[in-house]
Design an enzyme around this catalytic site. Structure first.
Site, PDB file in Angstrom:
ATOM      1  N   LYS A 191       0.865  -1.185   0.000  1.00 31.04           N
ATOM      2  CA  LYS A 191       0.000   0.000   0.000  1.00 31.04           C
ATOM      3  C   LYS A 191       0.900   1.233   0.000  1.00 31.04           C
ATOM      4  O   LYS A 191       1.704   1.419   0.913  1.00 31.04           O
ATOM      5  CB  LYS A 191      -0.900  -0.004   1.247  1.00 31.04           C
ATOM      6  CG  LYS A 191      -1.641   1.322   1.482  1.00 31.04           C
ATOM      7  CD  LYS A 191      -2.591   1.261   2.692  1.00 31.04           C
ATOM      8  CE  LYS A 191      -3.152   2.638   3.034  1.00 31.04           C
ATOM      9  NZ  LYS A 191      -4.054   2.654   4.208  1.00 31.04           N
ATOM     10  N   ASP A 229      -2.517  10.269   3.236  1.00 34.03           N
ATOM     11  CA  ASP A 229      -3.907   9.881   3.486  1.00 34.03           C
ATOM     12  C   ASP A 229      -4.572  10.950   4.339  1.00 34.03           C
ATOM     13  O   ASP A 229      -4.474  10.945   5.564  1.00 34.03           O
ATOM     14  CB  ASP A 229      -3.952   8.512   4.189  1.00 34.03           C
ATOM     15  CG  ASP A 229      -5.382   8.057   4.457  1.00 34.03           C
ATOM     16  OD1 ASP A 229      -6.322   8.677   3.902  1.00 34.03           O
ATOM     17  OD2 ASP A 229      -5.557   7.077   5.212  1.00 34.03           O
ATOM     18  N   LYS A 234      -9.963  13.166   7.872  1.00 33.40           N
ATOM     19  CA  LYS A 234      -9.456  12.819   9.203  1.00 33.40           C
ATOM     20  C   LYS A 234      -9.471  14.054  10.098  1.00 33.40           C
ATOM     21  O   LYS A 234      -9.226  15.161   9.616  1.00 33.40           O
ATOM     22  CB  LYS A 234      -8.009  12.324   9.093  1.00 33.40           C
ATOM     23  CG  LYS A 234      -7.869  10.917   8.558  1.00 33.40           C
ATOM     24  CD  LYS A 234      -6.416  10.466   8.584  1.00 33.40           C
ATOM     25  CE  LYS A 234      -6.242   9.107   7.943  1.00 33.40           C
ATOM     26  NZ  LYS A 234      -6.853   8.000   8.691  1.00 33.40           N
ATOM     27  N   ASP A 251       1.616   6.497   5.439  1.00 34.23           N
ATOM     28  CA  ASP A 251       0.668   5.542   4.876  1.00 34.23           C
ATOM     29  C   ASP A 251       1.217   4.852   3.613  1.00 34.23           C
ATOM     30  O   ASP A 251       0.552   4.018   3.010  1.00 34.23           O
ATOM     31  CB  ASP A 251      -0.655   6.260   4.581  1.00 34.23           C
ATOM     32  CG  ASP A 251      -1.863   5.358   4.803  1.00 34.23           C
ATOM     33  OD1 ASP A 251      -1.707   4.321   5.477  1.00 34.23           O
ATOM     34  OD2 ASP A 251      -2.946   5.681   4.269  1.00 34.23           O
ATOM     35  N   ASP A 285     -12.027   7.216   3.885  1.00 34.86           N
ATOM     36  CA  ASP A 285     -10.789   7.006   4.636  1.00 34.86           C
ATOM     37  C   ASP A 285     -10.397   5.524   4.681  1.00 34.86           C
ATOM     38  O   ASP A 285      -9.287   5.187   5.089  1.00 34.86           O
ATOM     39  CB  ASP A 285     -10.949   7.572   6.065  1.00 34.86           C
ATOM     40  CG  ASP A 285      -9.620   7.782   6.763  1.00 34.86           C
ATOM     41  OD1 ASP A 285      -8.578   7.722   6.075  1.00 34.86           O
ATOM     42  OD2 ASP A 285      -9.632   8.007   7.988  1.00 34.86           O
ATOM     43  N   GLU A 297      -9.437   3.766   2.310  1.00 38.50           N
ATOM     44  CA  GLU A 297      -8.998   3.822   0.914  1.00 38.50           C
ATOM     45  C   GLU A 297      -7.954   2.772   0.573  1.00 38.50           C
ATOM     46  O   GLU A 297      -7.847   2.336  -0.572  1.00 38.50           O
ATOM     47  CB  GLU A 297      -8.454   5.230   0.596  1.00 38.50           C
ATOM     48  CG  GLU A 297      -7.002   5.515   1.003  1.00 38.50           C
ATOM     49  CD  GLU A 297      -6.694   5.331   2.484  1.00 38.50           C
ATOM     50  OE1 GLU A 297      -7.614   5.507   3.298  1.00 38.50           O
ATOM     51  OE2 GLU A 297      -5.544   4.998   2.825  1.00 38.50           O
ATOM     52  N   ARG A 310      -7.673  -0.352   1.280  1.00 37.12           N
ATOM     53  CA  ARG A 310      -8.231  -1.626   0.809  1.00 37.12           C
ATOM     54  C   ARG A 310      -8.743  -1.516  -0.637  1.00 37.12           C
ATOM     55  O   ARG A 310      -8.739  -2.500  -1.372  1.00 37.12           O
ATOM     56  CB  ARG A 310      -9.346  -2.099   1.768  1.00 37.12           C
ATOM     57  CG  ARG A 310     -10.502  -1.155   1.883  1.00 37.12           C
ATOM     58  CD  ARG A 310     -11.380  -1.444   3.089  1.00 37.12           C
ATOM     59  NE  ARG A 310     -10.790  -0.987   4.339  1.00 37.12           N
ATOM     60  CZ  ARG A 310     -11.342  -1.151   5.531  1.00 37.12           C
ATOM     61  NH1 ARG A 310     -12.508  -1.775   5.649  1.00 37.12           N
ATOM     62  NH2 ARG A 310     -10.751  -0.703   6.620  1.00 37.12           N
TER      63      ARG A 310
HETATM   64  N1  BES Z   1      -4.103   4.755   6.867  1.00 35.24           N
HETATM   65  C1  BES Z   1      -5.204   4.520   7.707  1.00 35.24           C
HETATM   66  C2  BES Z   1      -4.885   3.541   8.842  1.00 35.24           C
HETATM   67  C3  BES Z   1      -3.906   4.041   9.878  1.00 35.24           C
HETATM   68  C4  BES Z   1      -4.345   4.719  10.997  1.00 35.24           C
HETATM   69  C5  BES Z   1      -2.571   3.776   9.729  1.00 35.24           C
HETATM   70  C6  BES Z   1      -3.433   5.155  11.941  1.00 35.24           C
HETATM   71  C7  BES Z   1      -1.651   4.206  10.683  1.00 35.24           C
HETATM   72  C8  BES Z   1      -2.092   4.899  11.781  1.00 35.24           C
HETATM   73  C9  BES Z   1      -6.364   3.937   6.914  1.00 35.24           C
HETATM   74  O1  BES Z   1      -6.472   4.324   5.608  1.00 35.24           O
HETATM   75  C10 BES Z   1      -7.613   4.368   7.620  1.00 35.24           C
HETATM   76  O2  BES Z   1      -7.838   5.543   7.687  1.00 35.24           O
HETATM   77  N2  BES Z   1      -8.387   3.435   8.122  1.00 35.24           N
HETATM   78  C11 BES Z   1      -9.571   3.723   8.852  1.00 35.24           C
HETATM   79  C12 BES Z   1     -10.600   2.695   8.468  1.00 35.24           C
HETATM   80  C13 BES Z   1     -11.983   3.049   8.911  1.00 35.24           C
HETATM   81  C14 BES Z   1     -12.486   4.245   8.155  1.00 35.24           C
HETATM   82  C15 BES Z   1     -12.861   1.859   8.664  1.00 35.24           C
HETATM   83  C16 BES Z   1      -9.244   3.655  10.326  1.00 35.24           C
HETATM   84  O3  BES Z   1      -8.399   2.868  10.740  1.00 35.24           O
HETATM   85  O4  BES Z   1      -9.833   4.437  11.090  1.00 35.24           O
HETATM   86 ZN    ZN Z   2      -4.656   4.866   4.679  1.00 35.61          ZN
HETATM   87 ZN    ZN Z   3      -7.515   6.168   5.357  1.00 32.87          ZN
END
Ligand code: BES
Ligand code: ZN
Ligand code: ZN
Length: 470
Positions: A235, A240, A247, A258, A317, A319, A321
């Site tokens: 990834k 992000d 966010k 990310d 967010d 994204e 996946r």
């Molecule tokens: N890049 C983030 C995950 C992340 C969070 C990595 C903190 C490192 C530190 C990912 O894209 C994300 O935002 N995931 C969301 C998913 C949710 C919207 C289902 C998350 O983890 O809150």
């Molecule tokens: Zn991300």
């Molecule tokens: Zn994200």
């Protein structure tokens, strides 16, 4: 700072300072125990004590096991870097801990100074390790491998740490091409026009509001008679912001990391090619920037992925996946591999589940999980299992499309993310695939073990170990 292994006894090496690693038990028997006691040194893990007038540095360690020695060697190098010594020497304890010593020194001594106008001056130049009449040839092989793997880990850290204004999907592709040129790898890069032709609808949607074109990067290391073919998928979100599901301000800081999955797979192919492993390795990276704008993809959009599976977007967010869905499909269609491993900073939930130090592992094959867990233990990286769960799987159901990009309930988020990816793994590849969530382990804002502030290079050491053992 140079590190070398010398086929000599420690007493024959000229160095300004000699280092000894002491456990609390070995401290009691040491000839300097009196003065060390006076200095308050108890040989606790990661503690250090200089006896400057005698040219000695003592480093505390709970045991002589690799994990403790790696951490102690990191503390050693930090203590030396804040002194004015130029050269230092210490002895190998045994073969098994030599890699740990090398990793401790290189990884614990790592600094990222690209954006400092005046980087701190370091006087430390030379670290010598005495082989002390143990089997030098065997030790040298271990030493050289540890140097390659540690340097590849630092390479990964360097890219993770780069600021998002410098590293975007386009510059990421240039950087990957440079690695391909240096390490004689094959390289194929697909820009947005190509991605449209390849029907990468999910990946393209994520990058649509960015001023930078999304890129799919494919590198290959092809030795003459490979024992196995392995695909590594990363990834590569160079930033992000969360997209329209923006966010909160505090959570956005650090989201340059990310791209750590993509940086990790680059580190892995770098180390595998330098170790000259008999394994063919393909790296696939989805380099994308998730931004806001008038043309941003939206919650409620329905995307058609490369596989044809339709995806209801309920949170922009989630994204990573979406990008991985298309890149995993592309990887499976492009290369018939014996193993498919994806690396992603996929979910904050993984940190809640396993803590920030541990990489989450998800996969169907018990054998693969066992082999990976063994490689992780040997490398000193922490991994933990994220189990499949049929009840959680139902939460990804969409009323209007084939699948939703987020689960309908907030619990078990690391597992539901992995279950989403599983939907894009072909039946014949189920037992060949493993997913690694490095959201916690890839980046740190406080030093731990041999990691310092910033990217850690998570994944590079345990995958190098796994690939070495194929
Ligand atoms: N890049 C983030 C995950 C992340 C969070 C990595 C903190 C490192 C530190 C990912 O894209 C994300 O935002 N995931 C969301 C998913 C949710 C919207 C289902 C998350 O983890 O809150
Ligand atoms: Zn991300
Ligand atoms: Zn994200």
């Amino acid at each position: 700072m140079n590190i070398q292994l010398l086929n000599k006894n420690i007493s024959d090496i000229k160095a300004e300072i000699l280092v000894e690693f002491l456990t609390p038990d070995s401290l009691k028997e040491h000839s300097e125990v009196g003065i060390l006691n006076q200095a308050g040194f108890k040989a606790e893990q990661d503690s250090t004590c200089f006896l400057h007038e005698k040219g000695l540095l003592f480093c505390g360690t709970d045991s002589k096991k690799s994990d403790d020695i790696r951490s102690a060697a990191s503390s050693m190098v930090k203590a030396l870097k804040s002194s004015n010594y130029e050269n230092v020497a210490f002895s190998v304890i045994k073969n098994s801990s030599l890699s740990a010593m090398v990793e401790g020194v290189i990884l614990g001594g790592y600094e990222f100074n690209d954006y400092k106008s005046k980087p701190k001056e370091i006087t430390l130049k030379e670290i010598s390790i005495a082989s002390n009449e143990l089997d030098y040839e065997e030790l040298k092989k271990t030493f050289d491998e540890a140097v390659i793997i540690s340097n590849a880990t630092c390479y990964t850290r360097d890219i993770v740490n780069k600021a998002p204004q410098e590293l975007n999907p386009e510059t990421f592709a240039i950087l990957a091409k440079k690695l391909a040129d240096t390490n004689s790898l094959e390289c194929n890069i697909l820009a947005e026009d190509d991605l449209k032709k390849e029907n990468m609808g999910a990946m393209l949607a994520v990058g649509r509001a960015s001023i930078h074109e999304s890129q799919l990067i494919h590198l290959a290391y092809k030795p003459a008679n490979p024992k196995k073919v392995i695909s590594l998928v990363g990834k590569g979100l160079t930033y992000d912001s969360g997209g329209l599901s923006l966010k909160p301000a505090a959570s956005m800081v650090t989201m340059k990391m990310d791209k750590a999955g993509a940086c990790a797979v680059l580190g892995m192919i770098k180390s595998a090619s330098e170790l000259k492993l008999d394994v063919e390795i393909h790296v696939f990276i989805g380099a994308v920037e998730n931004m806001v704008g008038g043309n941003a993809y939206k919650p409620d959009d329905v995307l058609v992925s490369r596989s044809g599976t339709t995806i209801e977007v309920r949170n922009t967010d989630a994204e990573g996946r979406l990008v991985l869905a298309d890149v995993l499909t592309y990887a499976q269609e492009t290369v018939k591999a014996d193993g498919i491993f994806d690396f992603a900073t996929l979910t904050g939930a993984c940190m809640i589940a396993l803590g920030q130090y541990t990489t989450g592992v998800m996969g169907h094959s018990h054998k693969l999980k066992h082999d990976i867990s063994k490689a992780a233990s040997a490398s000193g990286e922490l991994t933990g299992s994220l189990p499949f769960n049929k009840h959680l799987k139902k939460l990804l159901k969409s009323e209007i499309a084939d699948i939703s990009n987020v689960a309908s309930k907030p619990f078990g988020g690391a597992i539901t993310a992995g279950l989403f990816l599983d939907k894009f793994i072909k039946d014949e590849n189920k037992n060949k695939w493993m997913h690694f969530d490095i959201a916690g382990s890839a980046y740190t804002e406080s030093a731990w073990d041999c990691n310092v502030y910033g990217g850690t290079g998570a994944g590079v050491r345990f995958m190098s170990e796994y690939l070495k053992n194929i």
